[in-house]
Design a protein around this motif. Structure first.
Motif: not given
Length: 709
Positions: A360, A362, A551, A579, A581-583, A585, A645, A647
């Motif tokens: 969450r 970055r 970003d 973020a 929403r979660p990403s 990676s 990464d 998202s």
């Protein structure tokens, strides 16, 4: 006394006029001399006629200016010099032929003086306009002229013999030495020296192939070359040269010349037959290899032609003089790179190798060394997880650009992390650091230990951010609520005094919602000479608010370029995005091997397919990543790290190397250049891209938006 070209009653001696003559001689023989004051050519005085035959048969540019009107006749060499004035100039008065040029100092007056007095003279070099016959272009050429009286059989002066030599090329080569010295004065690294040396050699000698090489500190040699006709655009010039490695005992002429310290000149042969890497080397027939003088760097320069070429004394002297200047610059560059490497190694040891990888939050950072990059700076950043589950982010500045500043920076950063892990409250951490800096100052007997720090603790679950500052600029927060326009605001945090001056920090807690991005920065980002600090702060806020992406990597790039003008200070930026929403990676270590780009393509295709990324995005991303990986391996020569990464909104890919290639630039995509075009391709296929020069090398990244399904 000057006289006329007398006619004699005796039959003239046979001459070589007729069908066998060609060029200017044929034009002279065919000219109607009867219509001039000289009369028909067969009736000229034998001595004058003999002088004319000498002129017409000589390969050296010569002309005769006969009689009181200085009527002209000349040979092929002189016809080439006067360009489009030939053949109409034959038999006409010199003053009419040359017009305004005849009135220039050292031209007409010199001919008239020799004709009047009979005394020979050698004119100084003079620059005259010249229209080249083969191209029609008008250029200013440099000439040296000699004047001698021509006498008839009775000893009377009948005209003036003019011998001309164009010294334009020699003059330009001497000027090029001055230009070379000026260009080399601005070089810092061996890459810079190579670019300047190759550009100079190719232009000054009008060569087909030139090369520059130096010894490797660990053994062996490395060389770089340029070829005639290579399309090198501005972006290519800023990219590192493509060095080729050679073993210590290589038979390459450059290596041999550098190893034995003696120049080698080949007029005609196959000098690169044993070491040719491609057809361009195989075509070289004439080659000069000259060693670089100096004890710091062993190396050399080569100049080659695809046809046989006799190396004149002037060319050899120019090559040796060029090598002398390049050798001095290479020695300075080697010393700079040694010092620079030490400073960079120290700097790298002080900054975190990797930032936390969280779903969450970055995180990205950017560090640009100030001044000339030859000193370790005092700026630092850090981000680490706390026992409470929060994320600590910090950016600080220790005054100075030397090893001592870097060492103090390392002490402060290590102590800060230790204090935060014991008690994560920002005010408590800065209070403890204040005591440390005071102790360090007392220990060093100085009151000039100036340290500023901004520290924040992010609690993503509670959506809040706690900040404290010790004399550091207030952090900037980019707000980007769903459906609203982004804006940027500075956190209202008490600045406080710098560490070591009795700092009593206070904390401020602000909201940090999904979609927000925190930006910590050093004063090098906003401070400029002859510009108020408020102007820089306003420019930074405006640039961050107007950025096309939230970003953190993109915002770091935007922040470092937000304020116009150069800075002499270090620039450090740390950005953290909460973020929406979660990403997801992942990353891959790429070895410096020829098969690496292929392995990256297969790995990335499989990973993005597993994540169900649209095929159009996969194709563009794989192609861009392959280009970046190839660029990193080719130009940096080190292993690379590819990070992905993903998202719901975008795919972010970065390729990082550990080389020292400097700023990455994009070549113009409408040229035929073979280098730098990968970045142009990335610009076409991605929605955003940028570069991140860190102390560990260079990172190039791109972002592709995910289309709505």
């Amino acid at each position: 006394m000057p006289g006329t070209v007398g006619r004699v009653p005796t039959p003239p001696a046979p001459v070589s006029a007729g069908p066998a003559s060609s060029g200017a001689a044929a034009d002279v023989y065919a000219h109607d001399w009867a219509g001039t004051s000289l009369g028909p050519r067969p009736g000229w005085d034998p001595a004058v006629r003999a002088a004319a035959e000498l002129v017409l048969s000589s390969p050296v540019p010569m002309a005769l200016a006969l009689d009181d009107d200085f009527l002209l006749l000349y040979n092929d060499g002189y016809a080439e010099l006067i360009g489009d004035r030939h053949p109409e100039a034959i038999g006409r008065p010199a003053a009419e032929v040359f017009g305004e040029v005849w009135q220039l100092p050292g031209v007409g007056e010199a001919v008239e003086r020799t004709y009047r007095t009979g005394e020979p003279s050698l004119g100084k070099e003079v620059t005259l306009p010249l229209r080249r016959r083969h191209s029609g272009a008008v250029e200013h050429a440099v000439f040296t002229r000699g004047y001698s009286a021509v006498r008839d059989s009775d000893g009377r002066i009948a005209g003036v013999l003019v011998v001309a030599a164009e010294t334009t090329q020699v003059t330009r080569q001497l000027q090029s030495l001055s230009d070379l010295a000026a260009a080399l004065a601005g070089t810092l690294t061996l890459d810079d020296v190579a670019r300047v040396a190759l550009r100079h050699a190719l232009a000054s000698f009008d060569a087909d192939r030139v090369s520059f090489g130096v010894d490797e500190i660990g053994g062996g040699w490395r060389m770089v070359r340029r070829l005639r006709g290579e399309l090198i655009d501005e972006a290519d010039e800023r990219l590192p040269p493509l060095w080729r490695r050679f073993p210590p005992d290589s038979a390459a002429p450059l290596v041999v010349a550098a190893r034995v310290g003696k120049a080698r000149f080949v007029d005609d042969g196959e000098p690169l037959r044993e070491t040719a890497v491609d057809r361009h080397d195989q075509k070289i027939q004439a080659l000069a290899a000259v060693p670089l003088p100096g004890a710091v760097v062993r190396g050399g320069l080569t100049v080659g032609y695809q046809a046989a070429h006799a190396w004149s004394a002037a060319e050899r002297a120019l090559l040796h003089a060029s090598a002398e200047l390049v050798g001095q610059a290479a020695g300075r560059a080697r010393r700079f790179e040694t010092q620079h490497g030490t400073a960079q190694l120290l700097q790298r040891s002080m900054l975190p190798a990797h930032l936390p990888d969280l779903p969450r939050l970055r995180i990205a950072a950017r560090y640009d060394p100030g001044v000339d990059g030859n000193a370790a700076g005092g700026d630092f950043y850090d981000a680490f997880l706390l026992p409470t589950g929060g994320l600590a982010v910090v950016l600080g500045d220790v005054a100075g650009h030397d090893v001592q500043a870097a060492a103090r920076m390392g002490q402060v950063r290590a102590a800060l992390r230790a204090l935060a892990l014991a008690d994560p409250r920002p005010d408590a951490v800065l209070a403890g650091l204040d005591r440390l800096v005071t102790s360090l100052g007392a220990e060093g007997g100085t009151h000039e230990l100036f340290v500023t720090v901004a520290l924040g603790v992010i609690d993503a679950d509670r959506q809040r951010l706690t900040l404290a500052s010790a004399g550091h600029p207030a952090p900037l927060i980019r707000r980007c609520a769903a459906g609203g326009e982004p804006y940027a605001e500075y956190a209202d945090v008490p600045t406080g005094a710098p560490l070591g001056l009795g700092c009593r920090p206070a904390t401020t807690t602000v909201r940090f919602s999904p979609g927000d991005t925190l930006l910590l920065f050093s004063d090098g980002v906003v401070e400029r000479r002859r510009q108020g600090l408020g102007t820089g702060l306003d420019a930074l806020a405006s640039a961050v608010a107007g950025a096309g992406s939230s970003d953190p990597r993109a915002l770091c790039a935007v922040a470092t370029a937000a304020v116009a003008g150069a800075t002499e200070d270090d620039v450090a930026v740390l950005a953290v995005e909460h973020a929406l929403r979660p990403s997801r990676s992942t990353s891959m270590e790429v070895p410096a091997e020829p098969t690496a780009p292929s392995r990256v393509r297969h790995w990335m295709t499989a990973q993005l397919t597993e994540w169900q990324v649209p095929e159009s995005v996969i194709g563009a991303a794989v192609l861009c990543t392959s280009e970046l990986t190839t660029n990193a391996l080719l130009h940096a020569g080190t292993a690379a790290r590819v990070e992905i990464d993903l998202s719901p909104e975008r795919l972010l890919v970065s390729v990082a190397d550990s080389g020292t290639r400097g700023t990455v630039t994009r070549a113009q995509t409408d040229t035929l250049s073979s280098r730098g075009r990968g970045l142009g391709l990335i610009e076409e296929l991605s929605d955003a891209w940028g570069t991140d020069p860190t102390v560990r090398g260079s990172t190039v990244w791109f972002e592709i938006l995910i289309p709505d399904r």
